[in-house]
Design an enzyme around this catalytic site. Structure first.
Site, PDB file in Angstrom:
ATOM      1  N   PHE A  22       0.646  -1.223  -0.274  1.00 57.09           N
ATOM      2  CA  PHE A  22      -0.184   0.392  -0.194  1.00 57.09           C
ATOM      3  C   PHE A  22       1.320   1.115   0.124  1.00 57.09           C
ATOM      4  O   PHE A  22       1.679   1.587   0.695  1.00 57.09           O
ATOM      5  CB  PHE A  22      -0.913  -0.164   1.225  1.00 57.09           C
ATOM      6  CG  PHE A  22      -1.833   0.976   1.152  1.00 57.09           C
ATOM      7  CD1 PHE A  22      -3.062   1.417   0.572  1.00 57.09           C
ATOM      8  CD2 PHE A  22      -1.832   1.729   2.057  1.00 57.09           C
ATOM      9  CE1 PHE A  22      -4.236   1.448   0.489  1.00 57.09           C
ATOM     10  CE2 PHE A  22      -3.119   3.267   1.733  1.00 57.09           C
ATOM     11  CZ  PHE A  22      -3.654   2.900   1.056  1.00 57.09           C
ATOM     12  N   SER A  44       1.364   4.100   1.377  1.00 57.61           N
ATOM     13  CA  SER A  44       2.496   4.589   3.036  1.00 57.61           C
ATOM     14  C   SER A  44       2.956   3.584   3.198  1.00 57.61           C
ATOM     15  O   SER A  44       3.315   3.908   4.401  1.00 57.61           O
ATOM     16  CB  SER A  44       0.926   5.224   3.390  1.00 57.61           C
ATOM     17  OG  SER A  44      -0.388   4.246   3.461  1.00 57.61           O
ATOM     18  N   LYS A  45       3.236   2.345   3.029  1.00 55.34           N
ATOM     19  CA  LYS A  45       3.701   0.843   3.697  1.00 55.34           C
ATOM     20  C   LYS A  45       5.410   2.377   3.594  1.00 55.34           C
ATOM     21  O   LYS A  45       5.868   2.633   2.676  1.00 55.34           O
ATOM     22  CB  LYS A  45       3.738   0.412   3.461  1.00 55.34           C
ATOM     23  CG  LYS A  45       2.429  -0.451   3.440  1.00 55.34           C
ATOM     24  CD  LYS A  45       1.471  -0.642   4.994  1.00 55.34           C
ATOM     25  CE  LYS A  45       0.647  -1.146   4.279  1.00 55.34           C
ATOM     26  NZ  LYS A  45       0.057  -1.124   5.651  1.00 55.34           N
ATOM     27  N   ASN A  46       6.144   1.859   4.542  1.00 56.66           N
ATOM     28  CA  ASN A  46       7.323   1.799   4.427  1.00 56.66           C
ATOM     29  C   ASN A  46       8.659   1.112   2.854  1.00 56.66           C
ATOM     30  O   ASN A  46       9.491   1.897   1.849  1.00 56.66           O
ATOM     31  CB  ASN A  46       8.610   1.359   5.405  1.00 56.66           C
ATOM     32  CG  ASN A  46       7.838   1.697   6.897  1.00 56.66           C
ATOM     33  OD1 ASN A  46       7.232   1.617   6.790  1.00 56.66           O
ATOM     34  ND2 ASN A  46       9.686   1.106   7.415  1.00 56.66           N
ATOM     35  N   LEU A  47       7.561  -0.051   2.348  1.00 52.69           N
ATOM     36  CA  LEU A  47       7.956  -0.130   0.691  1.00 52.69           C
ATOM     37  C   LEU A  47       6.626   0.129  -0.034  1.00 52.69           C
ATOM     38  O   LEU A  47       5.971  -0.951   0.523  1.00 52.69           O
ATOM     39  CB  LEU A  47       8.424  -1.178   0.255  1.00 52.69           C
ATOM     40  CG  LEU A  47       8.910  -1.684  -0.848  1.00 52.69           C
ATOM     41  CD1 LEU A  47       9.684  -1.161  -1.671  1.00 52.69           C
ATOM     42  CD2 LEU A  47       9.677  -2.921  -0.964  1.00 52.69           C
TER      43      LEU A  47
END
Length: 379
Positions: free
Chosen positions: A189, A191-194
Site C-alpha cells: 500500500f 503509505s507502507k515503508n515499501l
C-alpha cells in the site's frame, strides 16, 4: 517550514522521479501489464533482499494473508490465534475462510501479540498463529515458533507494516521478518515503508511445495492455462506497480534508516516527560522500522490532543480506536473483557504522529513542542 504530511509520498517521489518515470514508461512501451518482466524481476530482487526462497507477488496485502491461509489447507472451524490490537484485515481473512478467529491481548510495551495469552488460547482446534509485526516492530518470533513447534501449529507472519525489519534471536542469529514463520504476507500500500503507487502485496515462504501451491492460487488455480488444479483467486501484482517497487526496493534500507532517525529525534524531544511514553524498542536498532511512530499519553485527553494537533496543521492518527473483539463483525461470547486489559487501555491512549522519509528537524521540533505544550497546559 513546509506543510506537515502524515506521509509525504510526493516528496519521496520527487527524489526518484526520473527513474520511476522511466520504469513506468518501459512498461507502457512493452504493454506487458500483467506478469511482465518487471514483476518477475521484482520477485527475484525481493527474494535476494529478504534471503527467502520464494516471493509470490499478488494484488494487495489482504489478499496475501488470505492466500497464505488458503495454501495451508485450513478447514472451516479451525482456530487461528491473532492479536486483538491490529487492523481488521488480519481477522477479516480468517473469518472469510470460515475459520474461527481467536483474539488475544497484546504486550503493553511492544503492542505485539502476548506470548502468555497465546499459550492460554490454544485448544485442540487451534491450527495456526498469526503474529502481527505492529507499527514496524518485530513480534517475539523465537517464542512464537517454539510454541508452534510444541503444538504442531502453522505460523503466518502478518508483515504488512514491518518490511525490512530484522529479528535477532537470543543466540545472536538474525533474520528478516517474513522469513521466520511457515509463510508470511506483506502489503505494498502506498503509505507502507515499501509502497507502490496503487495496491500490491506479496507472500513469502521457504517451503517449496507451499510456494508451488500459492503460485497456482493467485492465478485462478492454474499452472497451465485453462487447467485449474486448485481453487484459486485472481490476485496479481501488475507490472506498473512492480516497476515502482523495483525502484523503491533499492532505497528501502535508506528509507527505514530515515524513519529511525526521525524516531530518534522524537524520542529525544519527549525524553523525561512523565505523561508521554515513547515507542519501546528491543533487540537492536534494526528490529523496528517505524511504519508508525506511536505514543502512549497518560492522564491526557487523547482525543482533545488529536483535535489540537489538527488545528495546528499537524495530521495524526489513532491506530486503533476500537479493539477487534468489540467490533460488531467479530464479537464473540467467548471473549471476556478481563482478557483484554492492555488492548482496552491502549485504544484510549495511543496516538501516531507523522512518520515518513521526508520529515525534517524543524517539523519534528514543531510537532513535538505542540504535543508537549498541549499536555503541559492541560495537566
Amino acid at each position: 517550514m513546509k506543510n506537515i504530511q502524515m506521509v509525504d509520498l510526493k516528496g519521496q517521489y520527487q527524489k526518484i522521479k526520473d527513474v520511476v518515470d522511466a520504469s513506468i514508461s518501459q512498461v507502457l512501451d512493452t504493454t506487458a501489464y500483467i506478469n511482465g518482466p518487471q514483476v518477475h524481476g521484482f520477485q527475484k530482487k525481493l527474494e535476494n533482499y529478504l534471503d527467502v526462497k520464494h516471493v509470490i507477488p499478488c494484488a494487495n496485502g489482504t489478499d496475501a494473508l488470505q492466500i497464505a491461509m488458503m495454501g495451508l489447507d485450513l478447514k472451516p472451524g479451525d482456530e487461528v490465534i491473532t492479536a486483538d490490537f491490529t487492523f481488521a484485515a488480519t481477522v477479516e481473512v480468517i473469518a472469510l475462510l470460515q475459520l474461527t478467529p481467536v483474539l488475544v491481548d497484546v504486550d503493553p510495551k511492544t503492542f505485539n501479540i502476548d506470548i502468555d495469552a497465546i499459550k492460554k488460547a490454544i485448544t485442540p482446534k487451534t491450527k495456526a498463529i498469526v503474529p502481527v509485526h505492529l507499527f514496524g516492530q518485530c513480534a517475539n518470533m523465537e517464542a512464537i515458533m517454539e510454541i508452534a513447534e510444541a503444538h504442531n501449529l502453522f505460523v503466518i507472519e502478518d508483515n504488512a507494516q514491518a518490511i525490512g525489519a530484522t529479528y535477532t534471536y537470543s543466540d545472536g542469529r538474525k533474520a528478516k521478518l517474513g522469513t521466520i514463520g511457515h509463510v508470511a504476507s506483506t502489503s505494498f500500500f502506498p503509505s507502507k515503508n515499501l509502497g507502490c503507487y496503487g495496491d500490491g502485496g506479496a507472500i513469502f515462504t521457504n517451503d517449496d511445495a507451499l510456494a508451488h501451491k500459492l503460485r497456482g492460487i493467485v492465478n485462478h488455480g492454474m499452472y497451465e492455462r485453462y487447467h485449474h488444479d486448485v481453487v484459486g483467486v485472481n490476485s496479481r501484482l501488475d507490472s506498473i506497480q512492480a516497476a515502482v517497487l523495483n525502484t523503491k526496493l533499492t532505497h528501502l534500507d535508506n528509507y527505514n534508516a530515515a524513519r529511525l532517525q526521525a524516531a530518534d529525534a522524537y524520542d529525544k524531544a519527549f525524553e523525561g516527560h512523565g505523561s508521554i511514553v515513547t515507542p519501546f524498542r528491543e533487540g537492536g536498532q534494526d528490529n523496528h522500522v517505524f511504519h508508525q511512530y506511536t505514543l502512549k499519553v497518560k492522564d491526557v485527553n487523547r482525543d482533545a490532543l488529536v483535535k489540537h494537533l489538527n488545528e495546528k496543521g499537524i495530521p495524526c492518527g489513532v491506530y486503533y480506536p476500537i479493539p477487534l473483539h468489540l467490533q460488531k463483525a467479530y464479537k464473540d461470547s467467548r471473549y471476556q473483557e478481563e482478557d483484554f486489559t492492555v488492548t482496552n487501555q491502549l485504544v484510549k491512549e495511543v496516538i501516531s504522529l507523522p512518520m515518513h522519509t521526508e520529515l525534517d528537524d524543524d517539523q519534528i521540533e514543531f510537532i513535538a513542542s505542540t504535543v508537549i505544550n498541549f499536555i503541559n497546559s492541560n495537566s
